[in-house]
Design a protein around this motif. Structure first.
Motif, short mmCIF file in Angstrom:
data_model
loop_
_atom_site.label_atom_id
_atom_site.label_comp_id
_atom_site.label_asym_id
_atom_site.label_seq_id
_atom_site.Cartn_x
_atom_site.Cartn_y
_atom_site.Cartn_z
N GLU A 32 4.30 53.80 90.81
CA GLU A 32 3.24 54.10 91.77
C GLU A 32 3.22 55.60 92.02
O GLU A 32 4.23 56.18 92.43
N THR A 157 3.15 52.92 81.15
CA THR A 157 2.29 51.74 81.10
C THR A 157 2.47 50.92 82.38
O THR A 157 3.49 51.05 83.06
N ASN A 158 1.46 50.11 82.66
CA ASN A 158 1.49 49.24 83.85
C ASN A 158 1.76 50.04 85.13
O ASN A 158 2.62 49.70 85.94
N ARG A 159 1.04 51.13 85.28
CA ARG A 159 1.24 52.00 86.44
C ARG A 159 -0.06 52.17 87.21
O ARG A 159 -1.16 51.91 86.69
N THR A 160 0.06 52.59 88.45
CA THR A 160 -1.10 52.77 89.32
C THR A 160 -1.07 54.15 89.96
O THR A 160 -0.01 54.75 90.12
N TYR A 173 -5.39 52.17 91.75
CA TYR A 173 -6.15 51.79 90.56
C TYR A 173 -5.23 51.89 89.35
O TYR A 173 -4.26 52.67 89.33
N ASN A 174 -5.49 51.10 88.34
CA ASN A 174 -4.66 51.07 87.14
C ASN A 174 -4.93 52.30 86.28
O ASN A 174 -6.08 52.69 86.07
N LEU A 176 -4.95 53.63 82.64
CA LEU A 176 -5.04 52.99 81.33
C LEU A 176 -4.64 53.90 80.18
O LEU A 176 -4.19 53.42 79.14
#
Length: 241
Positions: A32, A157-160, A173-174, A176
């Motif tokens: 995050e 990856t898989n971070r916001t 928000y993701n 990409l």
């Protein structure tokens, strides 16, 4: 803050870091991040191009990545892993080298009345352009261990992200694509990512400017030593000539 932790917390932090390096994965909170769009010295006019965003990351995460970065930089420096002329990210490298090369080329052009064409390219938002899949390929090209490649892949990856605004923090928000500009390993990752292209250009026989120099090893003897090099490209991070 980390330097002043007590013995008990230091031990727990050590256990956490051991688990991270064993699993090559990270706690969800480390993925995050917060973006602070620092205003440029001009009118805002509701245009994001008039800001200079910086990504704020978890401090413990950055300490762990810094550890990995220093070890990787040592290996890259000792074994000259990166072959492209990107004079950044590694110890004892600076803008001096590419500027000196360009200066020598210009001197040679003027001295021998030759011609040269220089193309300058500065890629906007370079870190945002990094494709994680292609970054994996670039790391595998350098024979980096697969656990380290997994480590870097899971890092980005898989971070916001959330953004600081005048009216408060936005919803998460993701993310990409791209890598975080605030991460300490990103300059080195960019050099890894960019190295295949720079090497490909250097290997083109019809590209580049050839510099040569001859000299004598004695005061009165004939020329008996010479050295030459062909310069096709130079770079410092994403600024390329």
């Amino acid at each position: 803050m980390l330097k002043h932790l007590g013995p008990s917390i230091q031990h727990k932090l050590w256990l956490l870091i051991k688990a991270v390096l064993t699993l090559n994965d990270f706690p969800d909170q480390w993925k995050e991040a917060y973006i602070y769009p620092i205003p440029k010295p001009k009118e805002w006019h509701y245009d994001l191009n008039n800001t200079r965003p910086i990504t704020l990351l978890d401090t413990v995460r950055k300490a762990v990545v810094k550890l990995m970065t220093k070890r990787l930089m040592t290996i890259f420096t000792q074994h000259k892993v990166l072959q492209g002329y990107n004079f950044a990210a590694l110890p004892h490298s600076s803008t001096f080298e590419p500027l000196r090369i360009i200066d020598n080329i210009l001197y040679d052009v003027k001295h021998y009345d030759r011609k040269v064409w220089l193309l300058f390219q500065d890629m906007s938002k370079a870190y945002d352009r990094v494709n994680i899949f292609m970054l994996q390929k670039a790391m595998a090209r350098l024979k980096l261990p697969s656990p380290f490649i997994t480590f870097i892949t899971n890092l980005f990856t898989n971070r916001t992200n959330q953004i600081f605004t005048y009216h408060g923090t936005t919803n998460p928000y993701n993310v990409l694509v791209g890598i975080d500009q605030g991460e300490v390993i990103c300059p080195l990752l960019w050099c890894i990512y960019y190295d295949p292209l720079l090497c490909h250009i250097q290997n083109q026989p019809d590209l580049g400017y050839r510099l040569s120099h001859s000299w004598s090893t004695t005061a009165t003897g004939p020329t008996d030593q010479s050295l030459s090099a062909t310069i096709s490209d130079t770079a410092f991070i994403d600024d390329t000539t």
